[in-house]
Design a protein around this motif. Structure first.
Motif, PDB file in Angstrom:
ATOM      1  N   PRO A 177      41.716 -39.901  12.877  1.00  0.00           N
ATOM      2  CA  PRO A 177      41.741 -39.872  14.349  1.00  0.00           C
ATOM      3  C   PRO A 177      42.715 -40.857  14.977  1.00  0.00           C
ATOM      4  O   PRO A 177      43.310 -40.565  16.016  1.00  0.00           O
ATOM      5  CB  PRO A 177      40.288 -40.213  14.727  1.00  0.00           C
ATOM      6  CG  PRO A 177      39.484 -39.845  13.527  1.00  0.00           C
ATOM      7  CD  PRO A 177      40.368 -40.124  12.344  1.00  0.00           C
ATOM      8  N   LEU A 212      45.830 -34.362  18.354  1.00  0.00           N
ATOM      9  CA  LEU A 212      44.479 -34.322  18.918  1.00  0.00           C
ATOM     10  C   LEU A 212      43.813 -32.973  18.652  1.00  0.00           C
ATOM     11  O   LEU A 212      42.613 -32.911  18.353  1.00  0.00           O
ATOM     12  CB  LEU A 212      44.533 -34.603  20.415  1.00  0.00           C
ATOM     13  CG  LEU A 212      43.207 -34.601  21.173  1.00  0.00           C
ATOM     14  CD1 LEU A 212      42.251 -35.624  20.600  1.00  0.00           C
ATOM     15  CD2 LEU A 212      43.437 -34.857  22.655  1.00  0.00           C
ATOM     16  N   LEU A 215      41.992 -32.574  15.246  1.00  0.00           N
ATOM     17  CA  LEU A 215      40.797 -33.357  14.947  1.00  0.00           C
ATOM     18  C   LEU A 215      39.539 -32.521  15.158  1.00  0.00           C
ATOM     19  O   LEU A 215      39.476 -31.695  16.073  1.00  0.00           O
ATOM     20  CB  LEU A 215      40.728 -34.597  15.834  1.00  0.00           C
ATOM     21  CG  LEU A 215      41.871 -35.603  15.698  1.00  0.00           C
ATOM     22  CD1 LEU A 215      41.654 -36.761  16.667  1.00  0.00           C
ATOM     23  CD2 LEU A 215      41.980 -36.122  14.273  1.00  0.00           C
ATOM     24  N   VAL A 218      36.911 -32.127  18.969  1.00  0.00           N
ATOM     25  CA  VAL A 218      37.881 -32.638  19.937  1.00  0.00           C
ATOM     26  C   VAL A 218      37.248 -33.050  21.256  1.00  0.00           C
ATOM     27  O   VAL A 218      37.609 -34.093  21.818  1.00  0.00           O
ATOM     28  CB  VAL A 218      39.004 -31.591  20.172  1.00  0.00           C
ATOM     29  CG1 VAL A 218      39.893 -32.006  21.330  1.00  0.00           C
ATOM     30  CG2 VAL A 218      39.836 -31.425  18.906  1.00  0.00           C
ATOM     31  N   LYS A 220      34.690 -34.586  21.823  1.00  0.00           N
ATOM     32  CA  LYS A 220      34.089 -35.914  21.717  1.00  0.00           C
ATOM     33  C   LYS A 220      35.130 -37.037  21.714  1.00  0.00           C
ATOM     34  O   LYS A 220      34.785 -38.212  21.802  1.00  0.00           O
ATOM     35  CB  LYS A 220      33.233 -35.999  20.442  1.00  0.00           C
ATOM     36  CG  LYS A 220      32.029 -35.054  20.445  1.00  0.00           C
ATOM     37  CD  LYS A 220      31.211 -35.205  19.186  1.00  0.00           C
ATOM     38  CE  LYS A 220      30.016 -34.248  19.192  1.00  0.00           C
ATOM     39  NZ  LYS A 220      29.214 -34.371  17.959  1.00  0.00           N
ATOM     40  N   GLN A 221      36.397 -36.679  21.582  1.00  0.00           N
ATOM     41  CA  GLN A 221      37.444 -37.694  21.530  1.00  0.00           C
ATOM     42  C   GLN A 221      37.809 -38.117  22.954  1.00  0.00           C
ATOM     43  O   GLN A 221      38.944 -37.955  23.416  1.00  0.00           O
ATOM     44  CB  GLN A 221      38.666 -37.150  20.779  1.00  0.00           C
ATOM     45  CG  GLN A 221      38.368 -36.606  19.394  1.00  0.00           C
ATOM     46  CD  GLN A 221      37.977 -37.703  18.416  1.00  0.00           C
ATOM     47  OE1 GLN A 221      38.298 -38.871  18.616  1.00  0.00           O
ATOM     48  NE2 GLN A 221      37.289 -37.340  17.354  1.00  0.00           N
ATOM     49  N   ASP A 400      39.066 -47.389  19.415  1.00  0.00           N
ATOM     50  CA  ASP A 400      38.067 -46.770  20.296  1.00  0.00           C
ATOM     51  C   ASP A 400      36.700 -47.420  20.179  1.00  0.00           C
ATOM     52  O   ASP A 400      35.663 -46.753  20.293  1.00  0.00           O
ATOM     53  CB  ASP A 400      37.939 -45.264  19.997  1.00  0.00           C
ATOM     54  CG  ASP A 400      39.241 -44.515  20.220  1.00  0.00           C
ATOM     55  OD1 ASP A 400      40.073 -44.999  20.995  1.00  0.00           O
ATOM     56  OD2 ASP A 400      39.423 -43.451  19.598  1.00  0.00           O
TER      57      ASP A 400
END
Length: 410
Positions: A177, A212, A215, A218, A220-221, A400
């Motif tokens: 990520p 992105l 992943l 996505v 939740k990112q 993050d």
């Protein structure tokens, strides 16, 4: 008695005798090997059992000096030294192994990997990088690749970090990520040059958006969604496109609502420049009711106090503090109120409608003393605290792990 039973009677004592001879041989061999071990070895074991680690290490070092063939003991000592922070001793142990001409290839590879870890622990990134590169094709390929990524993160060499992530994904099908942040860091670098390199920044931002999409989960990112939108807005601002700037900032309301406090001020300024300040403040106040945060509170209160009036600002403050009590919020609004009163010394100051009879300066000093330690962002992995918000924690280097809220709000 038949023939088969007679054979069993003959074979049984023979098998028993062979087993007895084998056990005697193993016992003699074990006794012989134990006699060949130096006394320091047994002293070291005794110290370990008694949890006297310093003396145990000294004893094992003596064993290693007397018997240079004890390769495993050298590796164990090197790891012990590294964990204890005695990096120079760990390096010497592993270098002495590599200097042995008779060291098997498998042990040579392990020694190189251990030496690379020593250099990394010591912060000698150049030497660590070189050593890890030497173990990229063998047993330690995966661990060495991960270590190289950590080195490139620490040295902010985002280009090599991206290349190494691609190598890692060739070894195993595992998402990484943080690679999205690597591209974002490159975007920031291109936008920070004079003049800004907008074309290159645009290209890197497209790479970030594509990464992105690769992943899992996505939606939740949220952090990277917010960061990409903020970078898009920054680029639009540099290009003089105020409408696009507003569009990208407002996209955070849906994609990452908890991060709106980080972009509230530039978004409100965008509305003010278009003479739509009232519309902008209503948007922020509506969002605040569902996602209250100190950063958003400060932006709204300061605007109301300077553009609308003290009464409106304190009405908002009273309403907000009832719904979401916060010493930090009270501290910040008192600070603004005191500055406003100081600027109005030639006028009759408009007194606030809450706490009108209390000395605001004294109250602010009392509260501020207790809120200084709360007015910080904190890493949810290692607890590192900072006044500024970070995408990557300066303490543990995890990504993050900073919530867009202060300590008091968490």
């Amino acid at each position: 008695m038949d023939l088969e039973e007679s054979w069993w009677l003959i074979l049984f004592p023979i098998v028993f005798g062979l087993g007895w001879l084998a056990s005697r041989y193993d016992l003699r061999q074990m006794m012989s090997e134990s006699r060949s071990l130096p006394n320091s070895y047994f002293k070291g074991l005794n110290f370990l059992l008694n949890e006297d680690h310093d003396k145990a290490i000294d004893a094992f070092v003596e064993v290693a000096k007397l018997d240079t063939e004890t390769t495993e003991l050298h590796f164990a000592l090197g790891s012990l030294f590294r964990r204890r922070g005695e990096i120079e001793r760990a390096i010497r142990v592993h270098q002495s192994l590599l200097n042995r001409a008779d060291l098997p290839p498998k042990d040579q590879e392990q020694a190189r990997f251990e030496l690379a870890q020593d250099y990394l622990k010591a912060g000698m990134f150049d030497r660590a990088e070189e050593a890890f590169h030497q173990t990229l094709q063998g047993t330690y390929a995966l661990a060495s690749t991960r270590a190289l990524i950590r080195i490139y993160e620490a040295t902010h060499d985002w280009t090599r970090a991206i290349e190494t992530v691609k190598h890692l994904q060739g070894l195993l099908s595992e998402p990484v990520p943080q690679v999205v942040h690597y591209y974002c860091e490159r975007v920031d670098a291109f936008l920070s040059t004079k003049p800004p390199q907008l074309a290159k920044a645009q290209q890197e931002l497209e790479h970030a958006e594509y990464a992105l999409t690769q992943l899992p989960d996505v939606p939740k990112q949220t952090a990277v969604h917010a960061r990409i939108a903020m970078l898009r807005a920054k680029m639009a601002t540099l290009e003089g496109d105020a409408l696009s700037t507003r569009h990208h900032l407002e996209s955070i309301f849906q994609q990452a609502p908890e991060y709106v406090g980080l972009i509230a001020q530039p978004l409100l300024e965008n509305y003010i420049q278009s003479h739509e300040g009232e519309q902008g403040i209503q948007l922020l106040r509506q969002h605040y009711r569902q996602y209250p945060s100190l950063d958003l509170f400060n932006v709204i209160f300061k605007y109301l106090r300077t553009q609308v009036g003290a009464a409106s600002a304190w009405d908002f403050a009273r309403e907000s503090l009832v719904v979401s009590p916060s010493l930090l919020g009270l501290d910040k609004l008192l600070e603004v109120e005191l500055k406003a009163e100081a600027g109005e010394h030639n006028k009759t100051p408009e007194k606030p409608q809450v706490l009108p009879e209390i000395d605001l300066d004294l109250l602010h000093k009392m509260i501020h003393k207790h809120t200084q330690r709360l007015d910080r962002y904190a890493c949810q992995h290692c607890g590192f605290q900072a006044r500024a918000f970070y995408w990557q924690c300066p303490g543990c280097n995890y990504w993050d792990t900073y919530a867009p809220k202060r300590l008091e709000e968490q």
